[in-house]
Motif scaffolding. Structure first.
Motif, mmCIF file in Angstrom:
data_model
loop_
_atom_site.group_PDB
_atom_site.id
_atom_site.type_symbol
_atom_site.label_atom_id
_atom_site.label_comp_id
_atom_site.label_asym_id
_atom_site.label_seq_id
_atom_site.Cartn_x
_atom_site.Cartn_y
_atom_site.Cartn_z
ATOM 1 N N VAL A 147 11.708 20.491 -3.921
ATOM 2 C CA VAL A 147 11.346 19.430 -2.995
ATOM 3 C C VAL A 147 12.093 19.570 -1.666
ATOM 4 O O VAL A 147 11.568 19.249 -0.599
ATOM 5 N N ARG A 175 8.821 23.079 2.282
ATOM 6 C CA ARG A 175 8.176 21.771 2.098
ATOM 7 C C ARG A 175 8.336 20.893 3.331
ATOM 8 O O ARG A 175 7.715 19.863 3.454
ATOM 9 N N PHE A 220 0.969 4.250 -2.562
ATOM 10 C CA PHE A 220 0.799 5.592 -2.004
ATOM 11 C C PHE A 220 1.908 6.512 -2.507
ATOM 12 O O PHE A 220 1.669 7.637 -2.918
ATOM 13 N N PHE A 221 3.123 5.989 -2.485
ATOM 14 C CA PHE A 221 4.280 6.762 -2.945
ATOM 15 C C PHE A 221 4.109 7.161 -4.404
ATOM 16 O O PHE A 221 4.248 8.331 -4.761
ATOM 17 N N THR A 240 0.831 -1.200 0.000
ATOM 18 C CA THR A 240 0.000 0.000 0.000
ATOM 19 C C THR A 240 0.869 1.255 0.000
ATOM 20 O O THR A 240 0.564 2.248 -0.648
ATOM 21 N N LEU A 241 1.976 1.190 0.746
ATOM 22 C CA LEU A 241 2.885 2.332 0.831
ATOM 23 C C LEU A 241 3.543 2.593 -0.521
ATOM 24 O O LEU A 241 3.753 3.745 -0.905
ATOM 25 N N PHE A 267 5.504 11.735 3.952
ATOM 26 C CA PHE A 267 5.713 10.357 3.511
ATOM 27 C C PHE A 267 7.049 9.827 4.014
ATOM 28 O O PHE A 267 7.161 8.666 4.410
ATOM 29 N N ARG A 316 12.681 21.531 -8.381
ATOM 30 C CA ARG A 316 11.239 21.647 -8.190
ATOM 31 C C ARG A 316 10.897 22.021 -6.757
ATOM 32 O O ARG A 316 9.749 21.981 -6.352
ATOM 33 N N SER A 362 -1.646 -1.953 6.784
ATOM 34 C CA SER A 362 -1.742 -0.714 6.005
ATOM 35 C C SER A 362 -2.872 -0.779 4.994
ATOM 36 O O SER A 362 -3.264 0.243 4.436
ATOM 37 N N TYR A 417 17.167 17.412 -10.014
ATOM 38 C CA TYR A 417 15.854 17.614 -10.622
ATOM 39 C C TYR A 417 14.823 17.921 -9.549
ATOM 40 O O TYR A 417 14.029 18.868 -9.669
ATOM 41 N N PRO A 425 4.314 12.678 -7.843
ATOM 42 C CA PRO A 425 3.962 13.918 -8.539
ATOM 43 C C PRO A 425 4.648 15.138 -7.924
ATOM 44 O O PRO A 425 4.950 16.098 -8.618
ATOM 45 N N ARG A 426 4.922 15.091 -6.612
ATOM 46 C CA ARG A 426 5.613 16.210 -5.955
ATOM 47 C C ARG A 426 7.027 16.353 -6.496
ATOM 48 O O ARG A 426 7.628 17.403 -6.406
ATOM 49 N N PHE A 427 7.597 15.244 -6.994
ATOM 50 C CA PHE A 427 8.939 15.295 -7.568
ATOM 51 C C PHE A 427 8.881 15.691 -9.042
ATOM 52 O O PHE A 427 9.889 15.699 -9.724
ATOM 53 N N GLY A 428 7.691 15.952 -9.526
ATOM 54 C CA GLY A 428 7.575 16.316 -10.919
ATOM 55 C C GLY A 428 7.403 15.126 -11.842
ATOM 56 O O GLY A 428 7.359 15.264 -13.050
ATOM 57 N N PHE A 470 0.738 9.550 -4.773
ATOM 58 C CA PHE A 470 0.636 10.850 -4.111
ATOM 59 C C PHE A 470 1.967 11.590 -4.001
ATOM 60 O O PHE A 470 2.001 12.808 -3.983
ATOM 61 N N VAL A 471 3.080 10.840 -3.864
ATOM 62 C CA VAL A 471 4.342 11.508 -3.569
ATOM 63 C C VAL A 471 5.155 11.793 -4.826
ATOM 64 O O VAL A 471 5.721 12.877 -4.970
ATOM 65 N N TYR A 500 3.535 16.435 1.087
ATOM 66 C CA TYR A 500 3.489 14.976 0.966
ATOM 67 C C TYR A 500 4.865 14.340 1.154
ATOM 68 O O TYR A 500 5.016 13.325 1.829
ATOM 69 N N VAL A 501 5.895 14.971 0.540
ATOM 70 C CA VAL A 501 7.220 14.352 0.580
ATOM 71 C C VAL A 501 7.706 14.205 2.019
ATOM 72 O O VAL A 501 8.134 13.132 2.460
ATOM 73 N N PHE A 515 -6.573 2.233 -5.555
ATOM 74 C CA PHE A 515 -5.929 3.307 -6.301
ATOM 75 C C PHE A 515 -6.430 3.346 -7.748
ATOM 76 O O PHE A 515 -5.653 3.284 -8.694
ATOM 77 N N LEU A 572 -1.046 5.671 7.107
ATOM 78 C CA LEU A 572 -1.123 6.267 5.771
ATOM 79 C C LEU A 572 -2.252 7.290 5.688
ATOM 80 O O LEU A 572 -2.116 8.347 5.067
#
Lengths: 216, 314
Positions: free
Chosen positions: B44, B49, A68-69, A64-65, B241, B42, B211, B38, A75-78, A72-73, B237-238, A163, B222
């Motif tokens: 991060v 953040r 989840f990564f 699940t993690l 997480f 952005r 989970s 990279y 996209p934050r890294f582009g 959700f996560v 989120y980063v 998901f 989560l």
């Protein structure tokens, strides 16, 4: 029982999706897991370390993690992974590859030490030792655990239901919510479809294993 | 580290290996570096953040965030696992004993239950609880975890019993013990000892599977991360997480290490105590603990597999 027959097309679509996820992710995981296993026994230290890190992290992370990564996560890294099906395939493949790697590696370890020593003694290189002597023997003892890993994968595809992938479990959830009075019957239907995959595969693993034991 | 797969390197090979190592490390570093640059571009790694971990916005204190993650999130995860684990152990033990019943008819139900629940996804079992029986999320999560893990644990225990030498049972009957007594006094204590590593490994699986509560709407770790991110903004989120994944990794790797250590101790003890007779037929080159672990790890673990098999099937 009408719920089952009425919704057979929906079940079938979900079942096909589960199968597709299993086959695609399974194939990718087998390839990648094999590469990882080769890295983990290789003479080059950075490869060993990187592969070990990857395997240990993924093995100790809930699936699940991983989902989840990616959802959700990342996209934050582009990185915008295509939502739905391919995300699920990537996550399942990455997660399963760690277990494939462990299965193959323990298979390599199960080949008698004398085999590798003899191969080396007649002057075979690392690649030849692994490719011509150890791996062909390891494959036999690796197949049953690999089948078990793939069974686990078939069951793990259910996580994709959380998901945005409409496979068996998600279908079951939707139908159960739509037919509150018959939700147990609906879910039993889903269970049957899973068992159609997992029980024969389990039997196969058992048969193969008995063969292997006798062959020794 | 030496391996039987390749020679101890000589000077030429060592030089080559050094070059290979340096090149390999460089390639890895470049790949990681590109990723980091990279990500940095952005934003991060910008403090905006990550400040959620020490001074979150929106008038919340860091303590609030950490409480929601560790106390409520991890707490809920652990609560489900802590309730489910003993239940699964006890029920698994009962199933295993039931499965070894002497009459074929008596043991069929146990076989069916084990095969059924082993072949179904945990998530589906949770949906059974949630939608089928209309329970609340916590009960559904616990139900899924218990039902699945009891089947796996039953298999582990059964394998442990099967790996014991026949003489143990025969001797127990010979001195006049009943079946129950033989199991309770002679067989189970020995089987459980060899099974401890596999059982601990299975507990890691159980913890990981908790989970899945995220999907059935149980507010575990989560979910806590997601709630925080939705409240404070997706950019966090980063950071959130990283904390969550770190918690899982620390807990699980610790448990895995415990399993490995138990297994190593088991192997030492059984070879040291001359447990050769405990080796079942067909695996003459394998030590007793390994054989037992191999059987336990599911159909088909290979010798020297390290507490892997049962973890493979979550």
């Amino acid at each position: 029982m009408d719920v089952l027959t009425d919704n057979l097309p929906a079940y079938w679509t979900g079942f096909r999706m589960t199968l597709e996820l299993t086959v695609l992710a399974g194939a990718a995981a087998l390839l990648w897991g094999l590469v990882l296993a080769a890295c983990r026994v290789s003479p080059l230290r950075p490869l060993r370390v990187a592969a070990t890190l990857f395997v240990e992290v993924l093995r100790n992370t809930p699936l699940t993690l991983v989902f989840f990564f990616t959802v959700f996560v990342l996209p934050r890294f582009g990185v915008l992974p295509p939502l739905g099906f391919w995300t699920a395939v990537i996550c399942l493949a990455a997660y399963t590859s760690a277990f494939v790697c462990e299965a193959v590696r323990s298979g390599i370890n199960s080949v008698g030490v004398g085999q590798a020593e003899a191969a080396r003694a007649i002057g075979l290189t690392f690649g030849q030792t692994l490719g011509s002597v150890v791996l062909p023997q390891a494959v036999r003892s690796v197949v049953p655990p690999l089948i078990n890993v793939l069974i686990a994968l078939a069951k793990n595809t259910s996580v994709a239901a959380g998901f945005a992938v409409v496979e068996l479990t998600a279908t079951g959830r939707r139908l159960a919510l739509a037919n509150p009075g018959n939700s147990i019957a609906v879910l039993v239907g889903v269970a049957i479809f899973y068992l159609v995959i997992t029980i024969p595969a389990g039997q196969l693993a058992g048969v193969v294993e008995r063969r292997v034991v006798f062959a020794r | 580290m030496t391996s039987v797969l390749y020679d101890a390197p000589g000077p030429a090979a060592r030089r080559r290996e050094l070059i290979g190592s340096v090149v390999g490390s460089l390639v890895l570093l470049v790949v990681v570096g590109v990723g980091v640059v990279y990500a940095a571009q952005r934003g991060v790694f910008g403090a905006d953040r990550w400040d959620i971990l020490w001074s979150p916005p929106k008038n919340q204190s860091a303590a609030d965030v950490w409480t929601s993650l560790v106390v409520r999130g991890l707490g809920a995860t652990l609560r489900a696992a802590v309730v489910a684990a003993p239940l699964a152990l006890v029920l698994g033990l009962l199933l295993a004993v039931w499965r070894t019943a002497s009459s074929r008819w008596a043991r069929t139900p146990a076989v069916v239950v084990i095969e059924l629940f082993r072949g179904l996804p945990v998530l589906l079992m949770m949906f059974f609880g949630l939608l089928g029986f209309g329970w609340e999320a916590l009960s559904a999560v616990i139900f899924g975890l218990v039902v699945y893990n009891m089947a796996i644990i039953a298999e582990i225990v059964r394998a442990g019993l099967a790996a014991l030498p026949k003489g143990q049972t025969e001797a127990a009957y010979a001195v006049g013990l009943t079946r129950g007594q033989a199991l309770r006094l002679i067989l189970l204590p020995q089987a459980l000892r060899t099974m401890t590593p596999s059982l601990v490994a299975q507990l890691v699986v159980l913890l990981k599977d908790s989970s899945l509560g995220f999907i059935v709407g149980y507010p575990e770790l989560l979910k806590a991360i997601q709630n925080n991110a939705q409240f404070f903004g997706n950019n966090y989120y980063v950071a959130l997480f990283t904390v969550g994944a770190g918690i899982y990794l620390v807990v699980n790797i610790t448990l895995s290490r415990v399993a490995l250590r138990l297994q190593a101790r088991q192997a030492r003890r059984s070879t040291g105590a001359g447990a050769a007779p405990a080796v079942p037929a067909g695996s003459s080159t394998v030590s007793a603990a390994d054989a037992a672990a191999a059987v336990a790890a599911g159909k088909g673990a290979t010798p020297r597999s390290r507490s892997r098999g049962s973890r493979g099937r979550r």
